[in-house]
Scaffold this active site. Structure first.
Site, PDB file in Angstrom:
ATOM      1  N   ASN A  11      37.813  49.946  31.457  1.00 24.59           N
ATOM      2  CA  ASN A  11      38.237  50.062  29.917  1.00 24.59           C
ATOM      3  C   ASN A  11      37.135  49.196  29.296  1.00 24.59           C
ATOM      4  O   ASN A  11      37.271  47.919  29.418  1.00 24.59           O
ATOM      5  CB  ASN A  11      39.571  49.438  29.885  1.00 24.59           C
ATOM      6  N   TRP A  12      36.244  50.022  28.523  1.00 23.29           N
ATOM      7  CA  TRP A  12      35.076  49.172  27.985  1.00 23.29           C
ATOM      8  C   TRP A  12      35.441  48.798  26.812  1.00 23.29           C
ATOM      9  O   TRP A  12      34.660  47.936  26.123  1.00 23.29           O
ATOM     10  CB  TRP A  12      34.049  50.351  27.690  1.00 23.29           C
ATOM     11  N   LYS A  13      36.547  48.705  26.293  1.00 23.51           N
ATOM     12  CA  LYS A  13      37.143  48.205  25.045  1.00 23.51           C
ATOM     13  C   LYS A  13      36.196  48.646  23.824  1.00 23.51           C
ATOM     14  O   LYS A  13      35.626  49.657  23.790  1.00 23.51           O
ATOM     15  CB  LYS A  13      37.534  46.787  25.271  1.00 23.51           C
ATOM     16  N   HIS A  97      48.251  49.547  25.791  1.00 22.91           N
ATOM     17  CA  HIS A  97      47.507  48.239  26.186  1.00 22.91           C
ATOM     18  C   HIS A  97      47.986  47.128  25.409  1.00 22.91           C
ATOM     19  O   HIS A  97      48.252  47.318  24.255  1.00 22.91           O
ATOM     20  CB  HIS A  97      46.082  48.499  25.942  1.00 22.91           C
ATOM     21  N   GLU A  99      46.433  44.716  24.014  1.00 20.91           N
ATOM     22  CA  GLU A  99      45.522  44.728  22.791  1.00 20.91           C
ATOM     23  C   GLU A  99      46.422  45.482  21.928  1.00 20.91           C
ATOM     24  O   GLU A  99      46.291  45.172  20.544  1.00 20.91           O
ATOM     25  CB  GLU A  99      44.095  44.690  22.962  1.00 20.91           C
ATOM     26  N   GLU A 169      49.417  44.832  33.737  1.00 18.54           N
ATOM     27  CA  GLU A 169      48.486  43.771  33.253  1.00 18.54           C
ATOM     28  C   GLU A 169      49.053  42.752  32.572  1.00 18.54           C
ATOM     29  O   GLU A 169      49.696  42.655  31.365  1.00 18.54           O
ATOM     30  CB  GLU A 169      47.604  44.648  32.331  1.00 18.54           C
ATOM     31  N   GLY A 175      41.184  38.739  30.339  1.00 19.45           N
ATOM     32  CA  GLY A 175      40.084  38.334  29.751  1.00 19.45           C
ATOM     33  C   GLY A 175      39.914  36.867  29.964  1.00 19.45           C
ATOM     34  O   GLY A 175      39.241  36.146  29.204  1.00 19.45           O
ATOM     35  N   SER A 215      41.533  40.395  34.695  1.00 21.70           N
ATOM     36  CA  SER A 215      40.225  39.478  35.465  1.00 21.70           C
ATOM     37  C   SER A 215      39.995  39.943  36.961  1.00 21.70           C
ATOM     38  O   SER A 215      39.642  39.296  37.738  1.00 21.70           O
ATOM     39  CB  SER A 215      40.553  38.039  35.386  1.00 21.70           C
ATOM     40  N   GLY A 236      38.481  45.484  32.778  1.00 19.56           N
ATOM     41  CA  GLY A 236      37.642  45.389  31.585  1.00 19.56           C
ATOM     42  C   GLY A 236      36.467  44.612  31.725  1.00 19.56           C
ATOM     43  O   GLY A 236      35.357  45.542  31.718  1.00 19.56           O
ATOM     44  N   GLY A 237      36.052  43.287  31.621  1.00 21.53           N
ATOM     45  CA  GLY A 237      34.865  42.841  31.395  1.00 21.53           C
ATOM     46  C   GLY A 237      34.062  43.418  32.614  1.00 21.53           C
ATOM     47  O   GLY A 237      32.736  43.625  32.345  1.00 21.53           O
TER      48      GLY A 237
HETATM   49  P1  13P Z   1      39.573  42.123  32.053  1.00 25.91           P
HETATM   50  O1  13P Z   1      39.215  42.698  33.300  1.00 25.91           O
HETATM   51  O2  13P Z   1      38.497  41.835  31.138  1.00 25.91           O
HETATM   52  O3  13P Z   1      40.508  40.887  32.201  1.00 25.91           O
HETATM   53  O4  13P Z   1      40.231  43.113  31.115  1.00 25.91           O
HETATM   54  C1  13P Z   1      41.553  43.786  31.817  1.00 25.91           C
HETATM   55  C2  13P Z   1      41.990  44.781  30.901  1.00 25.91           C
HETATM   56  O5  13P Z   1      42.554  44.441  29.829  1.00 25.91           O
HETATM   57  C3  13P Z   1      41.862  46.273  31.124  1.00 25.91           C
HETATM   58  O6  13P Z   1      42.369  47.018  30.396  1.00 25.91           O
END
Ligand code: 13P
Length: 256
Positions: A11-13, A97, A99, A169, A175, A215, A236-237
């Site tokens: 997930n590149w956000k 998600h 967010e 999640e 994050g 994470s 994510g990251g």
């Molecule tokens: P991180 O891997 O950056 O914690 O993000 C997880 C995430 O929200 C994937 O959708």
């Protein structure tokens, strides 16, 4: 060891221009684009979907979006629809998600409409649930997850349900560098699988992949991926660099 194929999604956000996305996915395709032991999906921002679609063409790497509207078209400024994503060869879409839920106010009811619209348009939802830190600390984790799963999947038919992908999640792990312990994650994953048995059937529950997100990194992935009910990761990251993302895919291949 399970019969479910492991699944790693990036997930590149809100990261990567179209050109940067192509560079990233080019390296991913070179490293893991031919293997099919693990399902690999990248979810770029909308602006990079078309160029990334071309870059993954002919490889095993699949394409997902990070969100969509539930209507097919209309006066919804700033939104994109399932048929638009399908036209760009997207096969998956992240829905619900945390967010989207917390920053953009998406409710379980709205997420549910999106899940139903995605399935109707042959897009596979990667449907996300998870508790906040306050909810975990007050002992409400399982109740919160249950409500999100039951409301988010309301009206999904038994015949469609095996195509779902769920992602657990924990919001406090996204994050933050704080990863859920394997016990914490496995407990919720097993609980979600039980909910799927109640909602659909044991057969469906055994087929649905449940990803962990929050994470996840090459260092902690092997232990998480070894858990009975953890079928992959929503990253994510660590999905923003080819090296770490490829290492996660490799960890999933080793755990299959
Ligand atoms: P991180 O891997 O950056 O914690 O993000 C997880 C995430 O929200 C994937 O959708």
């Amino acid at each position: 060891m399970s019969s479910r194929k492991k699944f790693i999604a990036g997930n590149w956000k809100m990261n990567k221009t179209s050109a940067d996305g192509v560079t990233l996915v080019h390296d991913i395709v070179l490293a893991v684009g031919k293997q099919s032991d693990v399902e690999v999906v990248v979810c770029p921002p909308f602006t990079a979907i078309e160029s990334v679609a071309k870059a993954v063409e002919g490889s095993e790497v699949k394409l997902g979006a990070q969100n969509m509207h539930f209507e097919a078209s209309g006066a919804f400024t700033g939104e994109v629809s399932a048929p638009m994503l399908r036209a760009l060869f997207a096969t998956h879409v992240i829905l619900g998600h945390s967010e989207r839920r917390t920053i953009f106010g998406e409710t379980d009811e709205l997420v549910n409409k999106k899940v139903l619209a995605a399935l109707k348009n042959q897009l596979r939802p990667i449907f996300c649930v998870g508790e906040t830190l306050a909810e975990r600390e007050s002992g409400a984790t399982l109740k919160v997850v249950q409500t999100q799963v039951e409301r988010g999947l309301a009206g999904v038919g038994k015949d469609q349900a095996a195509g779902l992908i769920l992602a657990y999640e924990p919001v406090w792990a996204i994050g933050t560098g704080k990863v859920a312990t394997t016990e914490q994650a496995q407990e919720v994953h097993a609980f979600i699988r039980g909910l799927l048995t109640n909602l659909f059937s044991d057969l469906v529950a055994q087929k649905v992949r449940i990803l962990y997100g929050g994470s996840m990194k090459p260092a902690n992935a092997p232990e998480l991926l070894a858990q009975k009910d953890i079928d992959g990761g929503l990253i994510g990251g660590a999905s923003l660099e080819a090296r770490s993302f490829v290492e996660l895919v490799t960890a999933a291949i080793a755990a299959k």
